[in-house]
Design an enzyme around this catalytic site. Structure first.
Site, short mmCIF file in Angstrom:
data_model
loop_
_atom_site.label_atom_id
_atom_site.label_comp_id
_atom_site.label_asym_id
_atom_site.label_seq_id
_atom_site.Cartn_x
_atom_site.Cartn_y
_atom_site.Cartn_z
N ARG A 186 -5.92 20.34 19.66
CA ARG A 186 -5.39 19.00 19.42
C ARG A 186 -4.61 18.59 20.66
O ARG A 186 -3.66 19.26 21.07
CB ARG A 186 -4.47 19.01 18.20
CG ARG A 186 -3.78 17.69 17.97
CD ARG A 186 -2.94 17.68 16.70
NE ARG A 186 -2.21 16.42 16.60
CZ ARG A 186 -0.96 16.24 17.01
NH1 ARG A 186 -0.27 17.26 17.52
NH2 ARG A 186 -0.38 15.08 16.91
N GLY A 245 0.85 -1.20 0.00
CA GLY A 245 0.00 0.00 0.00
C GLY A 245 0.87 1.24 0.00
O GLY A 245 0.51 2.29 0.54
N TYR A 277 2.99 16.90 34.55
CA TYR A 277 2.97 17.90 35.61
C TYR A 277 1.99 17.52 36.70
O TYR A 277 1.01 16.83 36.47
CB TYR A 277 2.74 19.31 35.08
CG TYR A 277 1.50 19.55 34.26
CD1 TYR A 277 1.50 19.32 32.90
CD2 TYR A 277 0.35 20.08 34.85
CE1 TYR A 277 0.37 19.57 32.13
CE2 TYR A 277 -0.78 20.34 34.09
CZ TYR A 277 -0.77 20.07 32.73
OH TYR A 277 -1.88 20.32 31.98
N HIS A 327 -6.66 3.12 20.99
CA HIS A 327 -5.64 4.00 21.57
C HIS A 327 -5.89 4.28 23.07
O HIS A 327 -5.02 4.11 23.90
CB HIS A 327 -5.57 5.34 20.83
CG HIS A 327 -5.31 5.21 19.35
ND1 HIS A 327 -4.56 4.21 18.82
CD2 HIS A 327 -5.71 5.98 18.30
CE1 HIS A 327 -4.50 4.35 17.50
NE2 HIS A 327 -5.19 5.43 17.17
N ARG A 356 -15.90 22.91 22.13
CA ARG A 356 -15.38 21.95 23.11
C ARG A 356 -16.18 20.64 23.13
O ARG A 356 -16.01 19.81 24.00
CB ARG A 356 -15.39 22.57 24.51
CG ARG A 356 -14.26 23.57 24.70
CD ARG A 356 -14.35 24.22 26.06
NE ARG A 356 -13.24 25.12 26.26
CZ ARG A 356 -12.12 24.79 26.89
NH1 ARG A 356 -11.95 23.59 27.37
NH2 ARG A 356 -11.16 25.68 27.05
N ARG A 363 -0.85 -1.26 -6.28
CA ARG A 363 -1.32 -1.49 -7.65
C ARG A 363 -0.87 -0.37 -8.59
O ARG A 363 -0.66 -0.60 -9.78
CB ARG A 363 -2.86 -1.56 -7.67
CG ARG A 363 -3.43 -2.73 -6.91
CD ARG A 363 -4.92 -2.61 -6.77
NE ARG A 363 -5.30 -1.29 -6.25
CZ ARG A 363 -6.53 -0.87 -6.05
NH1 ARG A 363 -7.54 -1.66 -6.36
NH2 ARG A 363 -6.78 0.32 -5.55
N1 LIG Z 1 -3.84 7.45 7.05
C1 LIG Z 1 -3.76 7.47 8.37
O1 LIG Z 1 -3.51 8.48 9.00
C2 LIG Z 1 -3.99 6.20 9.16
C3 LIG Z 1 -4.27 5.01 8.52
N2 LIG Z 1 -4.44 3.86 9.25
C4 LIG Z 1 -4.71 2.58 8.58
O2 LIG Z 1 -3.62 2.29 7.72
C5 LIG Z 1 -4.06 1.65 6.54
C6 LIG Z 1 -3.64 2.47 5.34
O3 LIG Z 1 -4.17 3.76 5.46
P1 LIG Z 1 -4.11 4.83 4.27
O4 LIG Z 1 -2.74 4.91 3.73
O5 LIG Z 1 -4.76 6.04 4.78
O6 LIG Z 1 -5.04 4.13 3.21
P2 LIG Z 1 -5.30 4.51 1.70
O7 LIG Z 1 -6.76 4.63 1.51
O8 LIG Z 1 -4.44 5.66 1.28
O9 LIG Z 1 -4.87 3.16 0.98
C7 LIG Z 1 -3.52 2.74 0.83
C8 LIG Z 1 -3.35 2.16 -0.55
O10 LIG Z 1 -4.17 1.00 -0.67
C9 LIG Z 1 -4.69 0.92 -2.01
N3 LIG Z 1 -6.15 0.90 -1.94
C10 LIG Z 1 -6.97 1.84 -1.47
N4 LIG Z 1 -8.24 1.44 -1.53
C11 LIG Z 1 -8.23 0.22 -2.07
C12 LIG Z 1 -9.24 -0.72 -2.39
N5 LIG Z 1 -10.51 -0.46 -2.15
N6 LIG Z 1 -8.87 -1.88 -2.92
C13 LIG Z 1 -7.58 -2.16 -3.14
N7 LIG Z 1 -6.57 -1.30 -2.84
C14 LIG Z 1 -6.89 -0.13 -2.32
C15 LIG Z 1 -4.21 2.16 -2.73
O11 LIG Z 1 -3.05 1.82 -3.48
P3 LIG Z 1 -3.09 1.36 -5.00
O12 LIG Z 1 -4.33 1.85 -5.62
O13 LIG Z 1 -1.85 1.96 -5.58
O14 LIG Z 1 -3.03 -0.12 -4.92
C16 LIG Z 1 -3.81 3.10 -1.64
O15 LIG Z 1 -2.77 3.96 -2.03
C17 LIG Z 1 -5.56 1.50 6.70
O16 LIG Z 1 -5.82 0.26 7.24
C18 LIG Z 1 -5.92 2.59 7.69
O17 LIG Z 1 -7.08 2.28 8.41
C19 LIG Z 1 -4.31 3.85 10.62
C20 LIG Z 1 -4.03 5.01 11.30
C21 LIG Z 1 -3.89 6.27 10.65
O1 LIG Z 2 -5.39 6.07 14.49
C1 LIG Z 2 -5.72 7.22 14.29
O2 LIG Z 2 -4.98 8.19 14.83
C2 LIG Z 2 -5.03 9.51 14.31
C3 LIG Z 2 -4.39 10.39 15.37
O3 LIG Z 2 -3.06 10.03 15.54
P1 LIG Z 2 -2.02 11.12 16.07
O4 LIG Z 2 -0.79 10.34 16.29
O5 LIG Z 2 -1.89 12.15 15.00
O6 LIG Z 2 -2.58 11.69 17.31
C4 LIG Z 2 -6.44 9.94 14.01
O7 LIG Z 2 -6.42 11.19 13.36
C5 LIG Z 2 -7.08 8.92 13.11
O8 LIG Z 2 -8.45 9.25 12.92
C6 LIG Z 2 -7.01 7.55 13.70
O9 LIG Z 2 -7.41 6.58 12.74
#
Ligand SMILES: NC(=O)C1=CN([C@@H]2O[C@H](COP(=O)(O)OP(=O)(O)OC[C@H]3O[C@@H](n4cnc5c(N)ncnc54)[C@H](OP(=O)(O)O)[C@@H]3O)[C@@H](O)[C@H]2O)C=CC1
Ligand SMILES: O=C1O[C@H](COP(=O)(O)O)[C@@H](O)[C@H](O)[C@H]1O
Length: 597
Positions: A447, A117, A489, A346, A574, A151
């Site tokens: 935040r 990903g 603190y 968390h 808030r 992909r």
């Molecule tokens: N973004 C964040 O701040 C956080 C994310 N997460 C978790 O981390 C994981 C990745 O998050 P994030 O990077 O935001 O996710 P994205 O939605 O950006 O997906 C990551 C990659 O997965 C591929 N993708 C997206 N949707 C699909 C689909 N429906 N089917 C197949 N491939 C797909 C795409 O790559 P390509 O098309 O090139 O294959 C995309 O670039 C998730 O499980 C998310 O819940 C957890 C905490 C914070």
């Molecule tokens: O897992 C998650 O965390 C972020 C917050 O993370 P932080 O390290 O920036 O405090 C939150 O924004 C997101 O919704 C959640 O999926």
């Protein structure tokens, strides 16, 4: 490309700890031998991989040279570790079956990290920057390769270009930054493929082998993809690209299901292809500096542990707030909501660390055993003890901010909570009757993430008249601010200097940026390093996950079945007033409301 020598950087650690403000991890072989530990084990295991970068070296030493903690991790890492649950489709020897030297010998082994990903938000924002930071700090093994897999069609150069935009150097030492970035990017490659194609993963395997160049191959896959494709990707990685002679580990991002049943189904599906000890379920809050410090605070300071109970503590609050909405992630968020996104993982993880009994040792299994015990002592959350809210649009200073349902990826009639407050209880001897309050929200006025411990009032306080009826003003409060501006603190009552007898509340304040010069590492750095090193302490075990879901699943189902309407709150406010009524029911005031907060 200049090869890094981790033995030069990671292991000759004495100068690295010359800063008198920091703790050191003792790695002097003579000292270690005097403790009866085989230097061979340490030579291969501790000294090579458990480097200065690692939070749990096998021996933790205080700055003054005294032994601060017992051995941690050696037994856990030894080849004779307990057999693991589940079956595995991976034909390579299991981690615990392999001789320890086979995967830790720096010259003969290599680590390949595949970010599955790689084109996504998390990979760009967190994973690649964290990997670079580890490289920058000389914390990665000498032989390592990073592969992006997704992909999207990209060349290696395009991946490097994408990644380079988010890399930064430590504020405190910028020397050779550009050079280090170039070296790091030179170790990054890309392979385009489908997540459900064994064929594509075989192609990846071939490329990985080329880079491994006959060394013992250790492989880490980071699943940075949406959860509905976790199992396919694990299946393909496991069947077609797992290591033939070293370890294979998979970091799984949250969400781990959306309730008890789906979480158990995910775990069972993953266990068709992986052993439990290959699964690293990440909760990045466990990698945050002050969360990591919670145990140090509790268990290595005499003054805290004796008061850490219902006898002295009135209530504990876990507060998470963000001053932005679900921008860009509405599609994901609407399926989960704030309780699953923040509270069930968390905040509950922090609560478990806060409330657990003293573990037998710092070994991952000992710590996780205690966390499971405390989670299983908790009362299932009742709907009467939950308040939910959702943000609506608001104009502040001429700028208008969209409400949650104005997001195009969110259904107009969505009832998904973007805010929740809850009162939880631990029915054990230590915590009986103490409310553990949680509050989490998006699009609020600030935040922040913090733990607030409100102590009971002083019985028969001689100075009561100085406080009048404002008992809250008179009680002590310990605040552990996880972010921003990390701090610990303690609010104490103090005499205002002068001839009169006026008291005020002051803070004994440990503000990290004033005390420590070093930049605080990002949580993902710590967790990635731990995964590379096989340290499981900060990752969620499947029984912890089950216990966590059991607490929240009934209420989540009830909220959805009854279509409970959230209390609407303006963006930037808030949050709903319902949260105050909930706290008041337990005679509690949220600690983040004071003027000095
Ligand atoms: N973004 C964040 O701040 C956080 C994310 N997460 C978790 O981390 C994981 C990745 O998050 P994030 O990077 O935001 O996710 P994205 O939605 O950006 O997906 C990551 C990659 O997965 C591929 N993708 C997206 N949707 C699909 C689909 N429906 N089917 C197949 N491939 C797909 C795409 O790559 P390509 O098309 O090139 O294959 C995309 O670039 C998730 O499980 C998310 O819940 C957890 C905490 C914070
Ligand atoms: O897992 C998650 O965390 C972020 C917050 O993370 P932080 O390290 O920036 O405090 C939150 O924004 C997101 O919704 C959640 O999926």
């Amino acid at each position: 490309m200049a090869a890094l020598s981790s033995s030069n950087h990671c292991c000759s650690s004495s100068s690295a700890y010359s800063d008198s403000s920091s703790f050191g991890f003792h790695q002097n072989p003579d000292f270690i031998q005097s403790l009866g530990i085989s230097p061979k084990k340490l030579g291969s295991k501790t000294v090579s991989l458990r480097s200065k970068c690692s939070p749990l070296s096998n021996v933790i030493q205080m700055q003054d040279g005294s032994l601060a903690s017992k051995m941690a991790g050696i037994e856990n890492e030894a080849p004779s570790r307990k057999s693991k649950e589940g079956s595995s489709a991976i034909t390579a020897p299991k981690e615990h079956e392999k001789p320890i030297d086979s995967y830790v010998n720096e010259d003969k082994s290599t680590v390949s990290i595949t970010v599955v990903g790689a084109s996504g938000d998390l990979a760009k924002k967190k994973i690649f920057p964290a990997l670079f930071a580890l490289y920058y700090e000389d914390c990665l093994p000498e032989h390592f390769t990073i592969f992006g897999y997704a992909r999207s069609k990209m060349t290696d150069a395009e991946l490097r270009n994408m990644v380079s935009k988010t890399l930064t150097c430590r504020i405190d030492k910028r020397e050779n930054c550009g050079e280090k970035m170039e070296q790091f990017l030179g170790r990054c490659f890309y392979h385009s493929g489908q997540y459900d194609s064994e064929e594509n993963f075989k192609e990846l395997d071939k490329k990985l082998k080329d880079h491994e160049a006959g060394r013992i191959s250790n492989r880490l896959f980071y699943l940075s993809i949406p959860p509905n494709i976790f199992v396919n990707a694990v299946k393909c990685a496991s069947l077609s690209a797992s290591s033939a002679n070293g370890w294979t580990r998979v970091i799984v991002e949250k969400p781990f299901g959306r309730d008890s049943e789906s979480s158990a189904a995910l775990t069972n599906a993953l266990k068709q292809y992986l052993d439990e000890d290959q699964i690293f379920r990440i909760d990045h809050y466990l990698g945050k500096e002050l969360v990591e410090n919670l145990s140090v605070l509790r268990f290595s300071n005499l003054i805290f542990e004796p008061v850490w109970s219902r006898q002295y503590i009135r209530n504990v609050q876990f507060i998470f707030s963000e001053d932005f909405g679900t921008e860009g992630r509405g599609g994901y968020f609407d399926h989960y909501g704030i309780i699953r996104d923040i509270m069930q993982n968390h905040l509950l993880q922090i609560l478990a660390l806060f409330a657990m009994e003293t573990p037998v040792s710092l070994d991952a299994e000992d710590i996780r055993n205690e966390k499971v015990k405390v989670l299983r002592s908790m009362r299932t959350l009742n709907i009467d003890d939950v308040v939910i809210g959702q943000y609506k649009s608001q104009t502040i200073g001429g700028v208008s901010y969209q409400g949650y349902t104005d997001d195009k990826t969110v259904p107009k009639d969505s009832l998904t909570p973007t805010f929740a407050a809850a009162a939880l209880f631990i029915d054990n001897a230590r915590w009986d009757g103490v409310p553990f309050l949680m509050k989490a929200g998006k699009a609020l006025h600030n935040r922040r993430a913090e733990i607030r411990v409100q102590f009971r009032r002083v019985p028969g306080n001689l100075y009561n008249r100085n406080f009048g009826t404002a008992l809250d003003r008179a009680t002590n409060e310990l605040v552990i601010r996880v972010q921003p501006d990390e701090a610990i603190y303690l609010k104490i009552n103090n005499k205002v200097p002068g001839l009169g007898m006026r008291l005020d509340r002051s803070n004994l304040n440990l503000l990290y940026k004033a005390r420590y010069e070093k930049e605080i590492p990002d949580a993902y750095e710590r967790l990635l390093l731990d995964a590379v090193e096989g340290e499981r302490r900060l990752f969620i075990r499947s029984d912890e996950l089950d216990a966590a879901w059991s607490l929240f699943t009934p209420v989540l189902k009830e909220l959805e079945a009854k279509k409970i309407i959230p209390e609407y709150y303006p963006y930037g406010s808030r949050g709903p007033v319902g949260a105050h009524y909930l706290a008041a029911r337990y005679n509690v005031k949220w600690g983040d409301l004071g003027v000095d907060e």
